[in-house]
Design a protein around this motif. Structure first.
Motif, PDB file in Angstrom:
ATOM      1  N   LEU A 176       0.831  -1.208   0.000  1.00 42.26           N
ATOM      2  CA  LEU A 176       0.000   0.000   0.000  1.00 42.26           C
ATOM      3  C   LEU A 176       0.867   1.262   0.000  1.00 42.26           C
ATOM      4  O   LEU A 176       0.564   2.244  -0.701  1.00 42.26           O
ATOM      5  CB  LEU A 176      -0.947   0.008   1.198  1.00 42.26           C
ATOM      6  CG  LEU A 176      -2.133  -0.941   1.121  1.00 42.26           C
ATOM      7  CD1 LEU A 176      -2.895  -0.919   2.440  1.00 42.26           C
ATOM      8  CD2 LEU A 176      -3.044  -0.563  -0.017  1.00 42.26           C
ATOM      9  N   LEU A 177       1.935   1.254   0.783  1.00 42.22           N
ATOM     10  CA  LEU A 177       2.844   2.411   0.822  1.00 42.22           C
ATOM     11  C   LEU A 177       3.487   2.612  -0.550  1.00 42.22           C
ATOM     12  O   LEU A 177       3.561   3.751  -1.049  1.00 42.22           O
ATOM     13  CB  LEU A 177       3.918   2.198   1.889  1.00 42.22           C
ATOM     14  CG  LEU A 177       4.971   3.290   2.023  1.00 42.22           C
ATOM     15  CD1 LEU A 177       4.341   4.617   2.441  1.00 42.22           C
ATOM     16  CD2 LEU A 177       6.054   2.891   2.993  1.00 42.22           C
ATOM     17  N   GLY A 180       0.980   4.074  -2.921  1.00 42.13           N
ATOM     18  CA  GLY A 180       0.757   5.486  -2.591  1.00 42.13           C
ATOM     19  C   GLY A 180       1.880   6.377  -3.114  1.00 42.13           C
ATOM     20  O   GLY A 180       1.627   7.450  -3.679  1.00 42.13           O
ATOM     21  N   GLY A 183       1.620   6.686  -6.832  1.00 42.12           N
ATOM     22  CA  GLY A 183       0.533   7.611  -7.186  1.00 42.12           C
ATOM     23  C   GLY A 183       0.947   9.062  -7.022  1.00 42.12           C
ATOM     24  O   GLY A 183       0.635   9.906  -7.868  1.00 42.12           O
TER      25      GLY A 183
END
Length: 192
Positions: A176-177, A180, A183
């Motif tokens: 997830l990190l 992120g 992104g």
């Protein structure tokens, strides 16, 4: 005279105890414990061991109990080690009676029977989540090739029925990190 009576009594007792010595056999439920998924069927074998080369099984009749809220009996299949025989089973909510009587001669049973084998296989549908213990309650008959009673140890079995839903794994926090940060970097490039 007294000494002769004593020896006759001693000989009679020795013959009595050697003639009536019982063989201890073991009746197991195999596998002893198993875990299955709700909705699947499950089978257990009733297995005898501890017979000898001079001692065979001639008949059996016993009641097996289980939790009818977790398992539903669907079929019973008898083994073949008692040769030509009368086989019968009946069942109700949470119990099954299994019995078999061999028509074979004592000599044929001793000559052809293995020292351990499956008496029967029971198949069940799983009805709900939980644990069902299998145990023997009433032993109506357990006889050798001559119809004499066999002493037996009767062991228990267990079936664990678990939920059929597969848990959905959560993504790891490192992934997830990384997504992120990717992104954020794509957003910066798009502004330029």
């Amino acid at each position: 005279m007294k000494r002769t009576n004593f020896y006759v009594l001693l000989l009679a007792l020795a013959l009595f105890f050697t003639h009536h010595t019982a063989s201890a056999v073991v009746i197991d439920i195999t596998p002893v414990e198993q875990t299955v998924t709700l909705g699947d069927s499950v089978s257990v074998d009733i297995f005898i061991s501890g017979l000898t080369d001079s001692n065979a099984l001639g008949d059996f009749d016993f009641d097996l109990f289980f939790d009818s809220s977790i398992l539903g009996l669907t079929s019973v299949s008898f083994g073949n080690q008692l040769g030509d025989s009368l086989q019968d089973s009946s069942s109700g909510s949470g119990w099954a009676n299994l019995n078999e009587l061999s028509w074979e001669s004592a000599l044929d049973l001793v000559a052809n029977q293995a020292n351990s084998f499956s008496l029967a296989t029971l198949t069940f549908n799983t009805l709900s989540i939980g644990t069902s213990e299998f145990f023997f309650d009433t032993i109506w008959a357990l006889g050798d090739q001559n119809g004499d009673w066999l002493d037996g140890d009767f062991n228990k079995g267990l079936v664990n029925v678990i939920d059929s839903t597969t848990p959905i794994p959560e993504p790891s926090s490192l992934l997830l990190l990384a997504l992120g940060l990717l992104g954020v970097s794509l957003q910066r490039r798009a502004r330029r």
